[in-house]
Design a protein around this motif. Structure first.
Motif, mmCIF file in Angstrom:
data_model
loop_
_atom_site.group_PDB
_atom_site.id
_atom_site.type_symbol
_atom_site.label_atom_id
_atom_site.label_comp_id
_atom_site.label_asym_id
_atom_site.label_seq_id
_atom_site.Cartn_x
_atom_site.Cartn_y
_atom_site.Cartn_z
ATOM 1 N N ASP A 122 -3.447 25.468 19.961
ATOM 2 C CA ASP A 122 -2.495 26.643 19.267
ATOM 3 C C ASP A 122 -2.654 28.062 20.476
ATOM 4 O OD1 ASP A 122 -1.583 24.542 18.265
ATOM 5 O OD2 ASP A 122 -1.932 25.537 16.179
ATOM 6 N N ASP A 152 2.217 29.251 18.996
ATOM 7 C CA ASP A 152 2.081 29.486 17.323
ATOM 8 C C ASP A 152 2.340 30.946 17.280
ATOM 9 O OD1 ASP A 152 1.189 30.619 14.577
ATOM 10 O OD2 ASP A 152 0.135 28.671 14.529
ATOM 11 N N VAL A 155 -0.752 33.449 16.697
ATOM 12 C CA VAL A 155 -1.510 33.511 17.468
ATOM 13 C C VAL A 155 -1.266 34.493 18.767
ATOM 14 C CG1 VAL A 155 -3.590 32.380 19.675
ATOM 15 C CG2 VAL A 155 -2.578 31.458 17.015
ATOM 16 N N ARG A 160 -6.301 28.202 18.569
ATOM 17 C CA ARG A 160 -6.705 27.681 17.852
ATOM 18 C C ARG A 160 -6.289 25.891 17.879
ATOM 19 N NH1 ARG A 160 -2.805 28.992 14.317
ATOM 20 N NH2 ARG A 160 -3.497 30.455 13.327
ATOM 21 N N LYS A 162 -7.008 22.351 16.655
ATOM 22 C CA LYS A 162 -6.609 21.650 15.061
ATOM 23 C C LYS A 162 -6.868 19.637 15.314
ATOM 24 C CE LYS A 162 -2.669 23.732 13.650
ATOM 25 N NZ LYS A 162 -1.278 23.988 13.459
ATOM 26 N N THR A 169 -9.143 22.673 11.447
ATOM 27 C CA THR A 169 -8.926 24.297 12.371
ATOM 28 C C THR A 169 -9.862 24.883 12.943
ATOM 29 O OG1 THR A 169 -8.510 25.193 10.739
ATOM 30 C CG2 THR A 169 -7.099 24.059 11.759
ATOM 31 N N HIS A 170 -10.614 24.965 14.263
ATOM 32 C CA HIS A 170 -11.253 25.963 14.144
ATOM 33 C C HIS A 170 -10.021 26.937 15.465
ATOM 34 C CE1 HIS A 170 -14.373 22.234 15.373
ATOM 35 N NE2 HIS A 170 -13.710 22.993 13.541
ATOM 36 N N GLU A 171 -11.076 28.000 15.001
ATOM 37 C CA GLU A 171 -10.337 29.032 15.010
ATOM 38 C C GLU A 171 -10.837 30.461 16.159
ATOM 39 O OE1 GLU A 171 -7.440 31.285 13.804
ATOM 40 O OE2 GLU A 171 -7.079 29.933 12.771
ATOM 41 N N PHE A 172 -10.577 30.558 17.370
ATOM 42 C CA PHE A 172 -11.150 30.995 18.377
ATOM 43 C C PHE A 172 -10.139 32.101 19.077
ATOM 44 C CE2 PHE A 172 -12.884 27.009 18.525
ATOM 45 C CZ PHE A 172 -14.395 27.386 18.995
ATOM 46 N N THR A 173 -8.954 33.021 18.263
ATOM 47 C CA THR A 173 -7.952 33.425 17.767
ATOM 48 C C THR A 173 -9.114 35.282 17.833
ATOM 49 O OG1 THR A 173 -7.854 33.980 15.814
ATOM 50 C CG2 THR A 173 -6.602 32.545 16.888
ATOM 51 N N ALA A 176 -9.470 35.771 13.758
ATOM 52 C CA ALA A 176 -11.183 35.673 13.330
ATOM 53 C C ALA A 176 -12.243 35.668 14.061
ATOM 54 C CB ALA A 176 -10.349 33.842 13.837
#
Length: 200
Positions: A122, A152, A155, A160, A162, A169-173, A176
């Motif tokens: 995303d 999304d 973001v 992100r 999924k 989910t792993h957040e790389f925003t 985060a």
């Protein structure tokens, strides 16, 4: 006889003078006593007032010191919060700047080596347009699995990932990353503010 009368008159006169002098002396003694009592009462009242004034001044000084200490603590807390907000704002700005297209591509390439299932990536709407061909091309090739790209609104920068149909989910925003960095930074800020508070 005239002499006896003369002596009698002198004795009466002397008795009258003696009596008057005795009465005068008694009046003077009572007046002195009364004056001494008045002075003593005035001194006691003055001492009591002075003691009360001292206690009031001491209490006022104590209250003033407590108020100043509280004001100093409040000021330090306020400065600390403002400093923290300023640093976190700068941190967010730096994270946003760091998450440019090139950095995101490098991050995705590195992550491709660690995933072994189909994934969804995303992005923000703008980044989804820019990065879809990269994700479905070079990234999918390195991943060796199916990849889906979505936009999304949650973001703004970064991405992100999924897995397992969105269950993981792993957040790389930017949010985060800024949260992770600020969690590391907050104890340092707290130490700086506490050190400043104790240096007074």
């Amino acid at each position: 006889m005239a002499e006896d009368l003369q002596a009698l008159m002198q004795r009466i006169q002397k008795d009258a003078v003696d009596k008057a002098e005795n009465e005068a002396a008694a009046i003077i003694a009572r007046a002195k006593e009364k004056a001494a009592e008045i002075v003593k009462a005035a001194e006691a009242e003055a001492a009591a007032k002075l003691e009360k004034a001292d206690k009031d001044a001491e209490a006022f000084t104590e209250r003033s010191e407590r108020t100043l200490e509280q004001s100093a603590r409040d000021l330090l807390l306020s400065v600390g919060k403002n400093l923290e907000k300023m640093i976190l704002d700068l941190l967010n700005l730096q994270v946003e700047k760091s998450l440019d297209e090139s950095t995101v591509k490098d991050m995705l390439k590195t992550l491709a080596k660690n995933y072994s299932s189909d994934i969804e990536v995303d992005f923000s709407e703008a980044d989804a347009k820019k990065l879809t061909s990269f994700v479905t091309g070079e990234f999918a090739k390195e991943l060796g699995k199916g990849v889906k790209v979505e936009s999304d609104k949650g973001v703004k920068f970064g991405f992100r990932i999924k897995l397992d149909g969105g269950k993981v989910t792993h957040e790389f925003t930017e949010a985060a990353m800024a949260d992770a960095l600020s969690a590391l930074l907050r104890p340092q800020l707290a130490r700086v503010v506490n050190a400043a508070a104790q240096a007074k």
